[in-house]
Design a protein around this motif. Structure first.
Motif, mmCIF file in Angstrom:
data_model
loop_
_atom_site.group_PDB
_atom_site.id
_atom_site.type_symbol
_atom_site.label_atom_id
_atom_site.label_comp_id
_atom_site.label_asym_id
_atom_site.label_seq_id
_atom_site.Cartn_x
_atom_site.Cartn_y
_atom_site.Cartn_z
ATOM 1 N N ILE A 127 12.340 -6.993 -50.975
ATOM 2 C CA ILE A 127 11.682 -8.234 -50.619
ATOM 3 C C ILE A 127 12.517 -9.010 -49.932
ATOM 4 N N ALA A 128 13.819 -8.841 -49.948
ATOM 5 C CA ALA A 128 14.744 -9.815 -49.301
ATOM 6 C C ALA A 128 15.027 -9.073 -47.798
ATOM 7 N N TRP A 150 2.982 -3.083 -38.378
ATOM 8 C CA TRP A 150 2.896 -1.788 -38.923
ATOM 9 C C TRP A 150 4.112 -0.892 -38.856
ATOM 10 N N MET A 151 4.740 -1.407 -37.734
ATOM 11 C CA MET A 151 6.205 -0.541 -37.448
ATOM 12 C C MET A 151 7.027 -1.146 -38.295
ATOM 13 N N SER A 152 7.400 -2.220 -38.667
ATOM 14 C CA SER A 152 7.967 -2.706 -39.618
ATOM 15 C C SER A 152 7.984 -2.286 -40.965
ATOM 16 N N GLY A 225 6.460 -3.871 -48.098
ATOM 17 C CA GLY A 225 6.814 -4.273 -46.755
ATOM 18 C C GLY A 225 5.418 -4.905 -46.330
ATOM 19 N N GLU A 226 4.154 -4.594 -46.658
ATOM 20 C CA GLU A 226 3.033 -5.063 -46.243
ATOM 21 C C GLU A 226 2.814 -6.593 -46.888
ATOM 22 N N VAL A 235 -3.211 -1.799 -47.810
ATOM 23 C CA VAL A 235 -3.680 -2.237 -49.364
ATOM 24 C C VAL A 235 -2.688 -3.191 -49.758
ATOM 25 N N GLY A 236 -1.534 -3.509 -49.446
ATOM 26 C CA GLY A 236 -0.621 -4.234 -49.850
ATOM 27 C C GLY A 236 -0.932 -5.853 -49.615
#
Length: 285
Positions: A127-128, A150-152, A225-226, A235-236
């Motif tokens: 998360i960091a 979305w690439m990240s 990530g999302e 979905v995230g």
């Protein structure tokens, strides 16, 4: 009953047990949960915290918004959007893990110097790390094509997926018995021939468990990530959006969670089916 039938029966049994535990605890558990020393040990069982399973499932057929698409379709579209990042992250992470495993097996000094850092990489809080990756990606471009959010997410999924493959394949490549290696040397086989003819086939029992772990890790990485980067469409992000309605519509939150879990199971099932086909082909051979 064959092995495939036992797996299906075991999966259905696990679902039934989970439903019974959920409904059983909701029936007998305290409405306010249980707290010890100010920390909640058991969750609350009221409808706002634990809706009935039937309520959650029925919510899939309801429209997300008034006159809009049903929730099951919205969740499915979000899962398909996330699946792109999961698939790319899984493939790239698997390739990176495989290359690292081959390199560490080939050079012992690389294994001693690199393996601790490979293990250490998984201790960084995701998360960091996610906002850092998103910030770096915002300054990049692929030719004339700008970096997309979305690439990240794909990079984060790859970051989690490479580790199980690297560790599992390293163990698999080192698994052949010394007598088998001596036999290859007696045939004047070079390193590449030994890798292709001996080490890679011997690593198959280690490869597919590692791939299943990598697939699950890629799903977790993509969803987190999302959430962390605020990428819309997946979905995230849907979990975050639905959680805002948790007080008024708690069942809606669980629909997105079930979608994320189903995505992970589907990806793992594809890996398991691939393993089944490969084993069947090897038995025929």
């Amino acid at each position: 009953m064959n092995r495939r039938g036992r797996l299906v029966l075991g999966a259905l049994g696990a679902v039934v047990v989970g439903v019974l535990l959920w409904e059983g605890y909701k029936a007998v558990g305290p409405a306010d949960g249980l707290s010890l020393a100010g920390a909640r040990v058991l969750p609350r069982t009221d409808d706002a915290a634990m809706p009935h399973i039937a309520t959650i499932l029925s919510r899939f057929a309801d429209p997300e918004l008034s006159g809009g698409d049903p929730i099951w379709l919205v969740v499915l579209q979000a899962c398909l959007f996330t699946l792109r990042s999961v698939a790319l992250g899984f493939v790239l992470g698997g390739l990176v893990g495989l290359l690292l495993a081959v390199l560490m097996q080939r050079l012992r000094i690389v294994e001693r110097g690199l393996l601790p850092y490979v293990i250490l990489s998984q201790t960084v809080p995701l998360i960091a790390l996610a906002p850092v990756i998103a910030g770096w990606g915002g300054r990049l471009s692929i030719g004339s094509y700008p970096w997309q959010p979305w690439m990240s997410v794909t990079v984060i999924a790859m970051y989690l997926a490479f580790f199980p493959v690297a560790v599992g394949m390293l163990r698999g490549l080192q698994s052949p018995a010394p007598i088998a290696e001596e036999l290859m040397r007696s045939y004047a086989a070079g390193w590449w021939q030994t890798l292709v003819k001996l080490r890679l086939p011997a690593s198959t029992p280690y490869l597919f468990p590692a791939l299943r772990l990598a697939a699950a890790a890629a799903v977790v990485g993509a969803v987190v990530g999302e959430i962390s980067t605020g990428t819309r469409g997946g979905v995230g992000r849907l979990v975050i959006e639905y959680s805002r309605e948790a007080t008024t519509d708690p069942a809606k939150v669980f629909t997105a969670m079930i979608g994320a879990a189903a995505l992970g199971l589907a990806v793992a099932a594809v890996i398991g089916f691939s393993e089944f086909l490969l084993r069947r082909r090897r038995v025929r051979a």
